[in-house]
Scaffold this motif. Structure first.
Motif, PDB file in Angstrom:
ATOM      1  N   THR A   1       0.778  -1.080   0.173  1.00  0.00           N
ATOM      2  CA  THR A   1      -0.159  -0.027   0.055  1.00  0.00           C
ATOM      3  C   THR A   1       0.763   1.244   0.034  1.00  0.00           C
ATOM      4  OG1 THR A   1      -1.788  -1.037   1.160  1.00  0.00           O
ATOM      5  CG2 THR A   1      -1.723   1.344   1.237  1.00  0.00           C
ATOM      6  N   PRO A   2       0.782   2.117  -0.994  1.00  0.00           N
ATOM      7  CA  PRO A   2       1.401   3.377  -1.106  1.00  0.00           C
ATOM      8  C   PRO A   2       1.090   4.167   0.174  1.00  0.00           C
ATOM      9  CG  PRO A   2       0.026   3.128  -2.931  1.00  0.00           C
ATOM     10  CD  PRO A   2      -0.416   2.215  -1.966  1.00  0.00           C
ATOM     11  N   LYS A   3       2.392   4.903   0.829  1.00  0.00           N
ATOM     12  CA  LYS A   3       2.461   5.650   1.996  1.00  0.00           C
ATOM     13  C   LYS A   3       1.644   7.036   1.522  1.00  0.00           C
ATOM     14  CE  LYS A   3       4.698   2.951   4.654  1.00  0.00           C
ATOM     15  NZ  LYS A   3       3.996   2.213   5.813  1.00  0.00           N
ATOM     16  N   CYS A   4       0.783   7.448   2.355  1.00  0.00           N
ATOM     17  CA  CYS A   4       0.063   8.663   2.227  1.00  0.00           C
ATOM     18  C   CYS A   4       0.941   9.630   2.988  1.00  0.00           C
ATOM     19  CB  CYS A   4      -1.227   8.762   2.886  1.00  0.00           C
ATOM     20  SG  CYS A   4      -2.281  10.011   2.511  1.00  0.00           S
ATOM     21  N   LEU A   5       1.404  10.702   1.875  1.00  0.00           N
ATOM     22  CA  LEU A   5       2.077  11.870   2.511  1.00  0.00           C
ATOM     23  C   LEU A   5       1.351  13.048   3.151  1.00  0.00           C
ATOM     24  CD1 LEU A   5       4.220  12.330  -0.578  1.00  0.00           C
ATOM     25  CD2 LEU A   5       4.996  11.126   1.420  1.00  0.00           C
ATOM     26  N   GLY A   6       2.071  13.567   3.876  1.00  0.00           N
ATOM     27  CA  GLY A   6       1.163  14.566   4.835  1.00  0.00           C
ATOM     28  C   GLY A   6       0.717  15.662   4.100  1.00  0.00           C
ATOM     29  N   ASN A   7       1.020  15.835   2.815  1.00  0.00           N
ATOM     30  CA  ASN A   7       0.196  17.043   1.867  1.00  0.00           C
ATOM     31  C   ASN A   7      -0.377  16.429   0.733  1.00  0.00           C
ATOM     32  OD1 ASN A   7       2.412  16.122   0.758  1.00  0.00           O
ATOM     33  ND2 ASN A   7       3.313  17.810  -0.346  1.00  0.00           N
ATOM     34  N   CYS A   8      -0.808  15.194   0.959  1.00  0.00           N
ATOM     35  CA  CYS A   8      -1.448  14.365   0.159  1.00  0.00           C
ATOM     36  C   CYS A   8      -3.026  15.206  -0.294  1.00  0.00           C
ATOM     37  CB  CYS A   8      -1.730  13.001   0.572  1.00  0.00           C
ATOM     38  SG  CYS A   8      -2.747  12.070  -0.944  1.00  0.00           S
ATOM     39  N   PRO A   9      -3.336  15.218  -1.529  1.00  0.00           N
ATOM     40  CA  PRO A   9      -4.535  15.704  -1.822  1.00  0.00           C
ATOM     41  C   PRO A   9      -5.871  14.969  -1.429  1.00  0.00           C
ATOM     42  CG  PRO A   9      -3.723  14.820  -3.780  1.00  0.00           C
ATOM     43  CD  PRO A   9      -2.587  14.824  -2.743  1.00  0.00           C
ATOM     44  N   CYS A  10      -5.638  13.801  -0.462  1.00  0.00           N
ATOM     45  CA  CYS A  10      -6.803  12.954  -0.355  1.00  0.00           C
ATOM     46  C   CYS A  10      -7.431  13.704   1.054  1.00  0.00           C
ATOM     47  CB  CYS A  10      -6.290  11.775   0.029  1.00  0.00           C
ATOM     48  SG  CYS A  10      -5.262  11.505   1.657  1.00  0.00           S
ATOM     49  N   ASN A  11      -6.488  14.348   1.633  1.00  0.00           N
ATOM     50  CA  ASN A  11      -7.088  15.209   2.720  1.00  0.00           C
ATOM     51  C   ASN A  11      -7.813  16.700   2.449  1.00  0.00           C
ATOM     52  OD1 ASN A  11      -7.401  15.143   5.695  1.00  0.00           O
ATOM     53  ND2 ASN A  11      -5.629  16.680   5.843  1.00  0.00           N
ATOM     54  N   GLU A  12      -8.161  16.845   1.331  1.00  0.00           N
ATOM     55  CA  GLU A  12      -8.893  18.041   0.976  1.00  0.00           C
ATOM     56  C   GLU A  12     -10.355  17.951   0.771  1.00  0.00           C
ATOM     57  OE1 GLU A  12      -7.206  19.307  -2.664  1.00  0.00           O
ATOM     58  OE2 GLU A  12      -5.231  19.692  -1.929  1.00  0.00           O
ATOM     59  N   PRO A  13     -11.138  19.066   1.361  1.00  0.00           N
ATOM     60  CA  PRO A  13     -10.867  20.193   1.791  1.00  0.00           C
ATOM     61  C   PRO A  13     -10.408  19.781   3.479  1.00  0.00           C
ATOM     62  CG  PRO A  13     -12.865  19.887   2.273  1.00  0.00           C
ATOM     63  CD  PRO A  13     -12.731  18.791   1.209  1.00  0.00           C
ATOM     64  N   GLU A  14      -9.148  20.545   3.820  1.00  0.00           N
ATOM     65  CA  GLU A  14      -8.791  20.327   5.241  1.00  0.00           C
ATOM     66  C   GLU A  14      -9.811  20.589   6.225  1.00  0.00           C
ATOM     67  OE1 GLU A  14      -4.861  22.059   5.496  1.00  0.00           O
ATOM     68  OE2 GLU A  14      -3.974  21.044   3.890  1.00  0.00           O
ATOM     69  N   ASN A  15     -10.462  21.685   6.069  1.00  0.00           N
ATOM     70  CA  ASN A  15     -11.382  21.944   7.137  1.00  0.00           C
ATOM     71  C   ASN A  15     -12.934  21.081   7.108  1.00  0.00           C
ATOM     72  OD1 ASN A  15     -12.299  23.223   4.814  1.00  0.00           O
ATOM     73  ND2 ASN A  15     -12.878  25.093   5.519  1.00  0.00           N
ATOM     74  N   TRP A  16     -12.599  20.207   6.337  1.00  0.00           N
ATOM     75  CA  TRP A  16     -14.217  19.354   6.289  1.00  0.00           C
ATOM     76  C   TRP A  16     -14.860  19.059   7.617  1.00  0.00           C
ATOM     77  CZ3 TRP A  16     -14.808  14.335   8.050  1.00  0.00           C
ATOM     78  CH2 TRP A  16     -13.677  13.542   8.461  1.00  0.00           C
ATOM     79  N   ARG A  17     -13.930  18.856   8.631  1.00  0.00           N
ATOM     80  CA  ARG A  17     -14.670  18.218   9.909  1.00  0.00           C
ATOM     81  C   ARG A  17     -15.439  19.784  10.596  1.00  0.00           C
ATOM     82  NH1 ARG A  17      -9.414  16.599   9.919  1.00  0.00           N
ATOM     83  NH2 ARG A  17      -9.121  14.481  10.651  1.00  0.00           N
ATOM     84  N   SER A  18     -15.151  20.953   9.992  1.00  0.00           N
ATOM     85  CA  SER A  18     -15.962  21.989  10.521  1.00  0.00           C
ATOM     86  C   SER A  18     -16.788  22.554   9.673  1.00  0.00           C
ATOM     87  CB  SER A  18     -14.983  23.131  10.760  1.00  0.00           C
ATOM     88  OG  SER A  18     -14.114  23.661   9.726  1.00  0.00           O
ATOM     89  N   LYS A  19     -17.198  21.960   8.553  1.00  0.00           N
ATOM     90  CA  LYS A  19     -18.324  22.369   7.286  1.00  0.00           C
ATOM     91  C   LYS A  19     -19.492  21.760   7.883  1.00  0.00           C
ATOM     92  CE  LYS A  19     -15.639  24.139   4.138  1.00  0.00           C
ATOM     93  NZ  LYS A  19     -15.877  25.393   3.768  1.00  0.00           N
ATOM     94  N   SER A  20     -20.491  22.370   7.823  1.00  0.00           N
ATOM     95  CA  SER A  20     -21.903  22.077   7.948  1.00  0.00           C
ATOM     96  C   SER A  20     -22.892  21.814   7.004  1.00  0.00           C
ATOM     97  CB  SER A  20     -22.474  23.257   9.172  1.00  0.00           C
ATOM     98  OG  SER A  20     -23.876  22.712   9.479  1.00  0.00           O
ATOM     99  N   ILE A  21     -23.535  21.038   6.928  1.00  0.00           N
ATOM    100  CA  ILE A  21     -24.576  20.450   5.728  1.00  0.00           C
ATOM    101  C   ILE A  21     -25.821  19.649   6.453  1.00  0.00           C
ATOM    102  CG2 ILE A  21     -23.100  20.387   3.884  1.00  0.00           C
ATOM    103  CD1 ILE A  21     -23.255  17.360   4.181  1.00  0.00           C
ATOM    104  N   SER A  22     -26.810  19.736   5.859  1.00  0.00           N
ATOM    105  CA  SER A  22     -28.000  18.986   6.461  1.00  0.00           C
ATOM    106  C   SER A  22     -28.194  17.754   5.487  1.00  0.00           C
ATOM    107  CB  SER A  22     -29.328  19.840   6.470  1.00  0.00           C
ATOM    108  OG  SER A  22     -30.178  19.418   7.285  1.00  0.00           O
ATOM    109  N   LEU A  23     -27.917  16.646   6.179  1.00  0.00           N
ATOM    110  CA  LEU A  23     -28.340  15.480   5.347  1.00  0.00           C
ATOM    111  C   LEU A  23     -30.127  15.085   5.607  1.00  0.00           C
ATOM    112  CD1 LEU A  23     -25.121  13.377   5.973  1.00  0.00           C
ATOM    113  CD2 LEU A  23     -25.614  14.829   4.077  1.00  0.00           C
ATOM    114  N   THR A  24     -30.961  15.781   5.034  1.00  0.00           N
ATOM    115  CA  THR A  24     -32.234  15.862   5.642  1.00  0.00           C
ATOM    116  C   THR A  24     -32.811  14.640   5.623  1.00  0.00           C
ATOM    117  OG1 THR A  24     -32.233  18.027   4.574  1.00  0.00           O
ATOM    118  CG2 THR A  24     -34.254  17.044   5.370  1.00  0.00           C
ATOM    119  N   TYR A  25     -32.611  13.608   4.675  1.00  0.00           N
ATOM    120  CA  TYR A  25     -33.318  12.310   4.576  1.00  0.00           C
ATOM    121  C   TYR A  25     -32.913  11.108   5.031  1.00  0.00           C
ATOM    122  CZ  TYR A  25     -36.387  15.522   1.818  1.00  0.00           C
ATOM    123  OH  TYR A  25     -36.985  16.618   1.445  1.00  0.00           O
TER     124      TYR A  25
END
Length: 215
Positions: free
Chosen positions: A148-172
């Motif tokens: 398995t490839p090693k995931c680097l600290g600046n890997c684009p898989c971690n975008e957006p970096e502020n996803w934990r603080s985002k707010s949406i409503s999964l209404t259904y």
């Protein structure tokens, strides 16, 4: 070749469609993830929560549901950083012409990368958050860490970096199932986020990967 098809079928209730992308030429989703296939199936052929409903109410139960299809995406992280055309996921979904799905099923192979930010980006799409009643994420049951490839600290898989603080409503969104979760920080944060964003969530089922040792 850019093929466009227009179909008018007012009486059709069940549709099955499959789009498989060419091997080695998978389009990029959000600039990193590779979309291998997209499938739409009637919900009465789906092995899940609705089986009991169909058994109890008969074959016509599917037609009584407000949304009656399952959208399945087969997605993989690349073995190396890829460059190419970025796929507009919303436009790709619209090509299926049928948007009345209630189940979103993700067959996701992260190959050691963080997949939680990607799942969040999918869930906040208008085409998904306003219709999805059930979310199922299927991860690989096991993998060889040495392959398995090693995931680097600046890997684009971690975008957006502020996803934990985002707010949406999964209404259904009423049910969530995650198969073969490994319990990393991103994984747990995604579970917590879904709990906070889905006001009508009734059930969450998590199956741990067999490689996870019980303490």
């Amino acid at each position: 070749m850019n093929l466009r098809v227009s179909i008018l079928a007012l009486m059709v209730k069940k549709v099955s469609l499959l789009c498989i992308y060419a091997n080695g030429e998978y389009p990029l989703m959000f600039g990193f993830w590779l979309l291998k296939s997209m499938r739409l199936n009637p919900i009465d052929g789906y092995k899940g929560r609705y089986d009991a409903l169909l058994n109890n109410k008969g074959e016509d139960a599917c037609s009584q549901l407000p949304f009656s299809h399952v959208l399945s995406l087969d997605i993989s992280a690349p073995n190396r950083l890829c460059f190419g055309v970025i796929l507009d996921v919303a436009q790709e979904m619209e090509k299926f012409m049928v948007t009345n799905f209630s189940v979103l099923e993700l067959h996701l192979n992260p190959k050691g990368h963080a997949f939680a930010p990607f799942v969040f980006r999918l869930l906040r799409m208008h085409h998904i958050r306003n219709v999805a009643q059930r979310l199922k994420i299927i991860l690989p049951e096991w993998f060889e860490e040495s392959q398995t490839p090693k995931c680097l600290g600046n890997c684009p898989c971690n975008e957006p970096e502020n996803w934990r603080s985002k707010s949406i409503s999964l209404t259904y969104l009423e049910e969530v199932e995650i198969d073969y979760l490994r319990g990393g920080d991103h994984d747990i944060d995604l579970v917590r986020l879904i709990f906070g964003l889905a006001p009508v969530l009734k059930r969450m089922t998590i199956k741990l990967a067999s490689e996870i040792k019980q303490i």
